[in-house]
Design an enzyme around this catalytic site. Structure first.
Site, PDB file in Angstrom:
ATOM      1  N   CYS A   4       0.864  -1.180   0.000  1.00 58.06           N
ATOM      2  CA  CYS A   4       0.000   0.000   0.000  1.00 58.06           C
ATOM      3  C   CYS A   4       0.905   1.236   0.000  1.00 58.06           C
ATOM      4  CB  CYS A   4      -0.929   0.012   1.213  1.00 58.06           C
ATOM      5  SG  CYS A   4      -1.760   1.607   1.410  1.00 58.06           S
ATOM      6  N   CYS A   7       0.595   3.444   3.130  1.00 58.40           N
ATOM      7  CA  CYS A   7       1.202   2.797   4.306  1.00 58.40           C
ATOM      8  C   CYS A   7       2.715   2.969   4.256  1.00 58.40           C
ATOM      9  CB  CYS A   7       0.844   1.321   4.374  1.00 58.40           C
ATOM     10  SG  CYS A   7      -0.789   0.983   5.050  1.00 58.40           S
ATOM     11  N   ASP A  30       0.272  16.539  -1.997  1.00 57.30           N
ATOM     12  CA  ASP A  30      -0.042  15.684  -3.152  1.00 57.30           C
ATOM     13  C   ASP A  30       1.038  15.872  -4.217  1.00 57.30           C
ATOM     14  OD1 ASP A  30      -2.952  14.345  -4.301  1.00 57.30           O
ATOM     15  OD2 ASP A  30      -1.373  14.802  -5.751  1.00 57.30           O
ATOM     16  N   HIS A  46      -4.065   1.469   8.321  1.00 58.79           N
ATOM     17  CA  HIS A  46      -4.649   1.233   6.999  1.00 58.79           C
ATOM     18  C   HIS A  46      -6.162   1.040   7.060  1.00 58.79           C
ATOM     19  CE1 HIS A  46      -4.670   0.024   2.780  1.00 58.79           C
ATOM     20  NE2 HIS A  46      -5.634  -0.819   3.151  1.00 58.79           N
ATOM     21  N   ASN A  96     -12.463  10.822  -2.279  1.00 55.01           N
ATOM     22  CA  ASN A  96     -12.895   9.989  -3.399  1.00 55.01           C
ATOM     23  C   ASN A  96     -13.013   8.552  -2.897  1.00 55.01           C
ATOM     24  OD1 ASN A  96     -12.765  12.132  -5.280  1.00 55.01           O
ATOM     25  ND2 ASN A  96     -10.572  11.828  -5.524  1.00 55.01           N
ATOM     26  N   GLY A 102     -13.762   7.848  -8.285  1.00 61.33           N
ATOM     27  CA  GLY A 102     -12.451   8.343  -8.720  1.00 61.33           C
ATOM     28  C   GLY A 102     -11.310   8.044  -7.762  1.00 61.33           C
ATOM     29  N   HIS A 107      -6.050   3.667   0.232  1.00 61.59           N
ATOM     30  CA  HIS A 107      -5.760   3.932   1.653  1.00 61.59           C
ATOM     31  C   HIS A 107      -6.482   5.256   1.904  1.00 61.59           C
ATOM     32  CE1 HIS A 107      -2.771   4.031   5.221  1.00 61.59           C
ATOM     33  NE2 HIS A 107      -3.522   5.134   5.335  1.00 61.59           N
ATOM     34  N   HIS A 109      -7.955   8.695   2.359  1.00 60.00           N
ATOM     35  CA  HIS A 109      -7.295  10.007   2.404  1.00 60.00           C
ATOM     36  C   HIS A 109      -8.295  11.107   2.134  1.00 60.00           C
ATOM     37  CE1 HIS A 109      -6.894   8.316  -1.659  1.00 60.00           C
ATOM     38  NE2 HIS A 109      -7.005   9.556  -2.104  1.00 60.00           N
ATOM     39  N   HIS A 111      -8.558  14.848   0.772  1.00 65.97           N
ATOM     40  CA  HIS A 111      -7.864  15.902   0.026  1.00 65.97           C
ATOM     41  C   HIS A 111      -8.228  17.249   0.629  1.00 65.97           C
ATOM     42  CE1 HIS A 111      -6.832  13.619  -3.790  1.00 65.97           C
ATOM     43  NE2 HIS A 111      -7.790  12.821  -3.320  1.00 65.97           N
TER      44      HIS A 111
END
Ligand code: 5GP
Ligand code: ZN
Length: 123
Positions: A4, A7, A30, A46, A96, A102, A107, A109, A111
């Site tokens: 991952c 991770c 990003d 995770h 997403n 999308g 894992h 997240h 944004h």
């Protein structure tokens, strides 16, 4: 979790441009920013996708979101009023989830996308 990407970033075995870290969460830039500020807020533990979360994850999810205002100040994109009372600054938050949502990295997240307009895909 083996294989991952996030991770590995959380473990430090893949480098990232870190902007915040505590015991539970990591925030990094990003790699393909969509705006002047584009951060990813992840749990170190995770979780594949928001779709796997339940009520027991409410605390973690709340702490991910509650970190955003502090990050906005740190990154200079907080919402504030000028001397005429007009609001300026700002950001978007987005999770997403799944192929139709999308999601590319499995894992969880959040944004945080912000900074002065124009951004990619937004005026
Ligand atoms: P998703 O589409 O899954 O919501 O977003 C995944 C995000 O991770 C994308 O915006 C992509 O640019 C970012 N990303 C993918 N690989 C890496 C990487 O190795 N490092 C960093 N910092 N970001 C990455
Ligand atoms: Zn992971």
């Amino acid at each position: 979790m083996e294989n991952c990407l996030f991770c590995k970033i959380a473990a430090g075995s893949i480098p990232s441009d870190k902007v915040y870290e505590n015991e539970e969460l990591l925030v990094f830039k990003d790699i393909h920013p969509a705006a002047p500020v584009h951060l990813l807020i992840i749990p170190k533990q995770h979780i594949s996708t928001l779709s796997d979360c339940t009520g027991t994850d409410a605390g973690l999810l709340g702490r991910m979101l509650a970190l955003v205002p502090e990050l906005a100040v740190q990154q200079g994109c907080q919402v504030q009023q000028d001397e005429h009372g007009n609001r300026q600054g700002g950001f978007k938050t987005l999770i997403n989830s799944g192929p139709d949502g999308g999601q590319e990295v499995y894992h969880l997240h959040l944004h945080m996308i912000g900074g002065p307009l124009p951004w990619r895909g937004q005026r």
